[in-house]
Design an enzyme around this catalytic site. Sequence first.
Site, mmCIF file in Angstrom:
data_model
loop_
_atom_site.group_PDB
_atom_site.id
_atom_site.type_symbol
_atom_site.label_atom_id
_atom_site.label_comp_id
_atom_site.label_asym_id
_atom_site.label_seq_id
_atom_site.Cartn_x
_atom_site.Cartn_y
_atom_site.Cartn_z
ATOM 1 N N ASP A 3 0.836 -1.195 0.000
ATOM 2 C CA ASP A 3 0.000 0.000 0.000
ATOM 3 C C ASP A 3 0.876 1.252 0.000
ATOM 4 O OD1 ASP A 3 -2.756 1.051 0.378
ATOM 5 O OD2 ASP A 3 -1.944 1.845 2.243
ATOM 6 N N GLU B 164 14.717 -13.651 0.069
ATOM 7 C CA GLU B 164 14.927 -14.891 0.835
ATOM 8 C C GLU B 164 13.879 -15.938 0.443
ATOM 9 O OE1 GLU B 164 14.659 -13.763 4.966
ATOM 10 O OE2 GLU B 164 16.067 -12.128 4.669
HETATM 11 C C1 NOJ Z 1 -4.474 2.961 -0.804
HETATM 12 C C2 NOJ Z 1 -5.590 1.980 -0.621
HETATM 13 O O1 NOJ Z 1 -5.843 1.338 -1.853
HETATM 14 C C3 NOJ Z 1 -6.766 2.766 -0.128
HETATM 15 O O2 NOJ Z 1 -7.939 2.007 -0.117
HETATM 16 C C4 NOJ Z 1 -6.432 3.300 1.253
HETATM 17 O O3 NOJ Z 1 -7.485 4.132 1.683
HETATM 18 C C5 NOJ Z 1 -5.142 4.120 1.226
HETATM 19 N N1 NOJ Z 1 -4.104 3.483 0.469
HETATM 20 C C6 NOJ Z 1 -4.633 4.363 2.617
HETATM 21 O O4 NOJ Z 1 -4.086 3.192 3.153
#
Ligand code: NOJ
Length: 548
Positions: A234, A283
């Site tokens: 993310d 790894e």
């Molecule tokens: C990107 C994610 O896809 C989204 O759903 C989220 O709200 C934000 N990152 C924050 O983590």
Amino acid sequence: MGSSVVVPTASSGPDASDESTVLESGPPGGQWWRSAVFYQVYPRSFADSGGDGVGDLGGLLERLGYLELLGVDALWICPVMRSPMADGGYDVSDPRDIDPLFGDIAVLDEVLEEAHDRGMRVTMDLVPNHTSDRHPWFTAALRAAPGSPERERYIFRDGRGPKGAEPPNNWPSIFGGPAWTRVTEPNGKPGQWYLHIFAPEQPDLNWENPEVVADFEQTMRFWLNRGVDGFRIDVAHGMAKPPGLPDMDRVNTAMLVHDDNDPRFNDPGVHDIHRRLRKVLDEYPDAVSIGEVWVDDNVRFGEYVRSDELHLAFNFRLAETSFDAAKIRAAVDNSIEAVAAVGAVPTWTLSNHDIEREVTRYGGGAVGLRRARAMILLELALPGAVFLYNGSELGLPNVDDLPEDALRDPTWERSGHTERGRDGCRVPIPWEGRQPPFGFTSAEQSWLPIPPQWAGLTVESQLERLDSMVSLCRMAIELRSVRPEFAGDGLEWYGSPVGCLAFRRAGGLICAVNTSSVPTPLPPGEVLLSSVPLDGAMLPPDTAVWLV
Ligand code: NOJ
């Protein structure tokens, strides 16, 4: 709506799992992900086994047969770790446990085992940029003094102006309002501010702190040791912040948008972090990392997928492109060029849990669906890794009239009820039957209501029809995996009339798309699959075809 096809039928039904499939290692040298079709599971909307109206891992386990039938190579499961769910699980309070809403570690183990037996890899979402405000680290930071080691795990600063009453800089949060929240110190007085690029419940971590890096490495190993095949990372262009946290030149308060000059993201320091994380992944030779990278500049995008950083990075150009041949062609070229310079593999996606669904983006109704069918053929014809968002294979539209009291996206509250946010693309999957909740849950209601008009879009009804979107996807995925014509890393464009595009893969596949309003002659070749039935030698408007 139908499709012209010459296709073998899938060999096993949803429940036919008696023969274990061995995971193939894919192309020579491993790298199974180079041309894989990933299916994104948004767990709370996929299938509910617990009867509380919210999807869970048990529901996913029960429906793995469907995903095998669809023919996907791998899953990407959105966050299922412990979370107060301020942002659908992207606010993690314990990164090494499963939230009870979704099940427990034992169910995840079952999902891993059964998915692997059915020949599918499993990747999970990890959230390195921030934690939940209920993470023990953050609650400890609130109890501790300014400058303490507890606060050093996050980004705490004194405020500006008299008595520090102004935020440390002018950054807005992606979900609206300032990116800083002032805390009350243990002595009861207003004190420092902490940074949260997203919601206040998602404090940003300080990746300059070795403890933060070490903890994330531990999290990666924890899941990899359980048999997870990799991670979607993310906000992979976040984590590193510019020294001194300077003000933004132009304050961009538009929510959920991106801009390459935004100091909140894409700081060059992020690459050292990715190099560290890659060492852990290395790894585990078959593991893959896929970064969420909202960066437009091709050179800067490519930097994320250098050989010692992420394996793959999401390229969102196709998802941001309207149904227009010239623009689609530019997006395809761009995405290929962005990774070619560093020898990486392109990725393709038309939608995800943050983006309006493609059927709606392309005009909605029958036209939107017809175009979405054409685009999925285009996407599956491209070299590289493809990501399908759950429900896109059913041609689900966005639901833009959800009742206001059902909305859960933090954007809704943070915008003072002016932006509805992303719930419209997160409505649960309609599985079977004639009425909501269409087999998604045994509860009366699903967490977001499913429109009754989706009766004709259920998995059950679509699997019965050869002309359905799901049948089209199934056939396309199968052809993509078995036909030699899909070989080769690049593509070659053919000259085509205005409003049309056509390209050829090295293996011999030709894909043509007509986005214009008039029929156009088909390129020469034998039709392998088309997004609607073809009648004669013309490619109708809003249609794609594969030829060999
Ligand atoms: C990107 C994610 O896809 C989204 O759903 C989220 O709200 C934000 N990152 C924050 O983590």
